[in-house]
Design a protein around this motif. Sequence first.
Motif, short mmCIF file in Angstrom:
data_model
loop_
_atom_site.label_atom_id
_atom_site.label_comp_id
_atom_site.label_asym_id
_atom_site.label_seq_id
_atom_site.Cartn_x
_atom_site.Cartn_y
_atom_site.Cartn_z
N TRP A 32 0.75 -1.09 -0.01
CA TRP A 32 -0.07 -0.03 -0.13
C TRP A 32 0.72 1.15 -0.13
O TRP A 32 1.80 1.47 0.69
N TRP A 33 0.41 2.11 -0.86
CA TRP A 33 1.24 3.63 -1.13
C TRP A 33 0.05 4.53 -0.86
O TRP A 33 -1.01 4.63 -0.95
N GLN A 34 0.79 5.66 -0.35
CA GLN A 34 -0.11 7.01 -0.30
C GLN A 34 0.76 8.39 -0.67
O GLN A 34 1.81 8.11 -0.77
N LEU A 35 -0.22 9.12 -1.09
CA LEU A 35 0.44 10.53 -1.58
C LEU A 35 -0.57 11.56 -0.70
O LEU A 35 -1.94 11.52 -0.83
N ASP A 36 0.02 12.46 -0.16
CA ASP A 36 -0.86 13.44 0.56
C ASP A 36 -1.16 14.72 -0.40
O ASP A 36 -0.21 15.22 -0.75
N LEU A 37 -2.32 14.61 -0.87
CA LEU A 37 -2.85 15.67 -1.92
C LEU A 37 -2.85 16.87 -1.48
O LEU A 37 -2.56 18.09 -2.39
N ARG A 38 -3.00 17.50 -0.03
CA ARG A 38 -3.27 18.62 0.47
C ARG A 38 -2.48 18.77 1.75
O ARG A 38 -3.07 19.19 2.91
N PRO A 39 -0.89 18.75 1.57
CA PRO A 39 -0.17 18.70 2.80
C PRO A 39 -0.27 19.74 3.81
O PRO A 39 -0.09 19.72 4.86
N ASP A 40 -0.80 20.95 3.09
CA ASP A 40 -0.73 22.06 3.85
C ASP A 40 -2.01 22.32 4.54
O ASP A 40 -2.08 23.34 5.26
N ASP A 41 -2.98 21.53 4.49
CA ASP A 41 -4.29 21.66 4.97
C ASP A 41 -4.39 21.28 6.48
O ASP A 41 -3.78 20.31 6.90
N VAL A 42 -4.86 22.12 7.37
CA VAL A 42 -5.15 22.03 8.62
C VAL A 42 -6.40 22.30 9.03
O VAL A 42 -7.10 22.92 8.50
N GLY A 43 -7.05 21.41 10.40
CA GLY A 43 -8.26 21.65 10.57
C GLY A 43 -9.41 21.18 9.96
O GLY A 43 -8.91 20.09 8.89
N ALA A 44 -10.61 21.68 9.88
CA ALA A 44 -11.63 20.95 9.19
C ALA A 44 -11.62 21.17 7.96
O ALA A 44 -11.63 22.37 7.52
N PRO A 45 -11.65 20.03 7.19
CA PRO A 45 -11.87 20.18 5.71
C PRO A 45 -13.12 20.33 4.91
O PRO A 45 -13.95 20.28 5.65
N ARG A 46 -12.94 21.08 3.86
CA ARG A 46 -14.25 21.33 3.23
C ARG A 46 -14.82 20.01 2.36
O ARG A 46 -13.89 18.92 2.45
N GLU A 47 -15.97 19.78 2.35
CA GLU A 47 -16.48 18.44 1.82
C GLU A 47 -15.97 18.47 0.33
O GLU A 47 -15.92 19.50 -0.28
N PRO A 48 -15.66 17.13 -0.09
CA PRO A 48 -15.35 17.10 -1.29
C PRO A 48 -16.39 17.10 -2.20
O PRO A 48 -17.63 16.86 -1.87
#
Length: 178
Positions: free
Chosen positions: A159-175
């Motif tokens: 299994w591999w992963q990629l952080d698409l939004r590494p600078d995001d902190v706190g509550a995210p917006r809905e996809p």
Amino acid sequence: VAMGIRLADPDRDGAACAAIYAPSVAAGFTSFEEVPPGPEEMAARIRRANATHCWLVEEARGRVTGYAYGSPHRARAAYRWAVEVAVYVGAAHHRQGVGRRLYEALLPRLRAQGYRMAYAGITLPNPASGGLHEATGFTPVGVFRNAGFKSGDWRDVSWWQLDLRPDDVGAPREPTPG
């Protein structure tokens, strides 16, 4: 060579995507499916993916050379920012950069939709897929040992992963839908 990447059209691309995928099912172990889906089933998968995520195809001279898509990683609500990705390339187009181009188009779209983490499972051994994922920024996070029985043997899945939004902190917006 006239080439381009575009959003997959279920009616136009179902048969081509089914043909590209079939060897991974019938003659290999990279897919854990046991019966290759036909064009109608592949068209339905394209519709489902495009409704929430994204399914792209690369075309050269009017023929689909490969495809990549995002889909839900898990069903539980807190996973809604995680996306599972996959890429498949026609045998005649291996080692020509198709998979990389597809991921380079797909991943920014998923990021723009609000997805945070992309995951990819690779049935082992598959050094070409590992190389592609590493080249596109994924990092290995673990191996599920003996995860499936295919082609006469127990198969591990890396299994591999990629952080698409590494600078995001706190509550995210809905996809947002694809």
